[in-house]
Write an enzyme that holds these catalytic residues in place. Sequence first.
Site, short mmCIF file in Angstrom:
data_model
loop_
_atom_site.label_atom_id
_atom_site.label_comp_id
_atom_site.label_asym_id
_atom_site.label_seq_id
_atom_site.Cartn_x
_atom_site.Cartn_y
_atom_site.Cartn_z
N ASP A 360 0.83 -1.19 0.00
CA ASP A 360 0.00 0.00 0.00
C ASP A 360 0.88 1.25 0.00
O ASP A 360 1.50 1.54 0.99
CB ASP A 360 -0.96 0.00 1.19
CG ASP A 360 -0.27 -0.28 2.53
OD1 ASP A 360 0.76 -0.97 2.55
OD2 ASP A 360 -0.78 0.21 3.55
N GLU A 550 12.54 2.35 6.84
CA GLU A 550 11.67 1.30 6.33
C GLU A 550 11.91 0.97 4.85
O GLU A 550 11.63 -0.15 4.41
CB GLU A 550 10.19 1.68 6.51
CG GLU A 550 9.75 2.88 5.71
CD GLU A 550 8.24 3.15 5.80
OE1 GLU A 550 7.50 2.28 6.28
OE2 GLU A 550 7.81 4.23 5.38
#
Length: 610
Positions: A360, A550
Amino acid sequence: MQLKINRDQILNDLLAQQSTQGTRTITIDDTGNKQFTVFGENGESFEVKGTYYLANLLQEVWLGNGELDTEKVLMKPLERVDYLMKNHYWNVLSRRMNADNVLANLFDEKRSSEKSYLYVPAADVDGLAYYHRITAQYDNIEIIELPAPPYSADLLKEIDEKAGLLALKYDKETDQPLPYVVPGGRFNEMYGWDSYFIGLGLMAHDQYELARGMLENIAYQIKYYGKMLNANRSYYLTRSQPPFYTPYLAAFYRQYADRLPENWLAEHLAIAIQEYEQVWQNPNTHYFADIGLNHYFDEGVGRPKETEEGHFRVILQQFADKHGMNWQDFEREYDSGSLKEPELDRYFEHDRAMRESGHDTTTRLDDVCADTACVDLNAILYRVEADIAQLLLEYYPQGFEFAGQTYSYDRFFEYAEKRYLAMQQYLWNEADGTFYDYNHLTKKQNAFVSASNLFPLWAKACSPTQAKRAVASQLPQLLRVGGIASTAPISGSLNVERQWDYPYGWAPHQILIWEGLQHFGFADEMYQAAFAWVQTIVRATVEYNGLIPEKFNVEQSSHKTNVEYGNVGAVFDYVPAGGFGWTNASLILGIAKLTQAQKDELNTLADSTV
């Protein structure tokens, strides 16, 4: 050498001289003279030069209590990051929902309110009693008993109005909830597929209790909430994530079988079968029965409420224009149900499914996800079927009794074989020599170059010939100087860069593709891909005060991004706040894939900052 130091004085002097950007870190962007002398209280001195070593010094002074171990400051990069993860990062990222930490764990910047809500399964009698006990002193915490799934639309609406944390497993024997690891940064809850990759990192570091706690908590979610959740927040009750519980179970049990109770595997194997049958074989949600393949799906409706304010502004404005409204008023009316827009409902059905995929967001799944048999999902489920079959063969050759049925190796081997054939029929593209997603509605493949197209190699869901062709077809379009990109470059103008599109690379893709390459004998390609990614992370840690975020821009081999959601873990003071869970794991696992010559080369990066 051990030095007694004046901690506060050294911190002040070090930052004043070397942190010229005022970030309370020392990076290559700072313009200090890159040298500093530490004076001990007993007259000793210690000279430090270079960005990397100064950052190590800053970290050690910050973490210490008036003591400085100079050997830790001088550690080479690979030893340093391994040391920090074992001794600091995993601890920082760990959570346990006990009396001391319950308020901190309940905090959620995505859905804050004056009152905190903790949802506990009504069937978990012991857990319910425990959580009532530890929250009794707090007037602003309300415990809500949650019935067993499935959840009605009315109940989900009530829950949405009181967004809160979903309880995880309480262990009566220790009178403590089990620990878990969060991804990092703003993510203050346990995430589904993140947990598998984090678990691999924990097992590589022999962090048995944490790795087991993670696995037990996933099992608890399946048992009481009906699925491995996107994350343990109430607004995620309607969706799962890529189903890595069974691969996690298989890997964990093989490493730690001798440390586990006698009936432990039976309990968890039953839960794995429960998840497989009730979630992924459910034709009302996740299974295209006519083609024998699966798709992602979120049982909720409408706009997902966990997104940041204004995230859907562009799409909402398109519909608001039809009603002569601004997007904020339209959003409010649409969310309340006063305005009906079936086309927008359909858009959010796909958007929610995409969020279950973990990707996403990505152009690959825009407006099609709920109709798509994805390569990634079906490769993972093939691995699930194969793993369950193998566990049954090894530990229950006479059959496994669960819920009034007998499950055997033959049964799950047949499931895997059927999926293999379906993947061949619908996902394999002979002309291009690769697997592609298949749209169940249009009956066509989506010829989109994506890292997910290589998941069948990890799952062992393809022939050696197909593996060779897929590597030749896909890897050159994906592998960049900084690692494997999520997709090949996408033509056309985009309103915003999608974080799961090119040029961004993510840890799970790297880990799965390395394993797939290794399994099928593509050693050179594995070394190249692992080195590219590990070098990107190590360079970031060397040049930016230990930074481990991340994701990375793999085209530029940089953590600096201009993308939706930013880059979690890229901003911190003094010492990275645990790094980022699956990026940490990818670094540990990636280093293990390298040759000694590659490791030696990475360690020289420290000297480039002197």
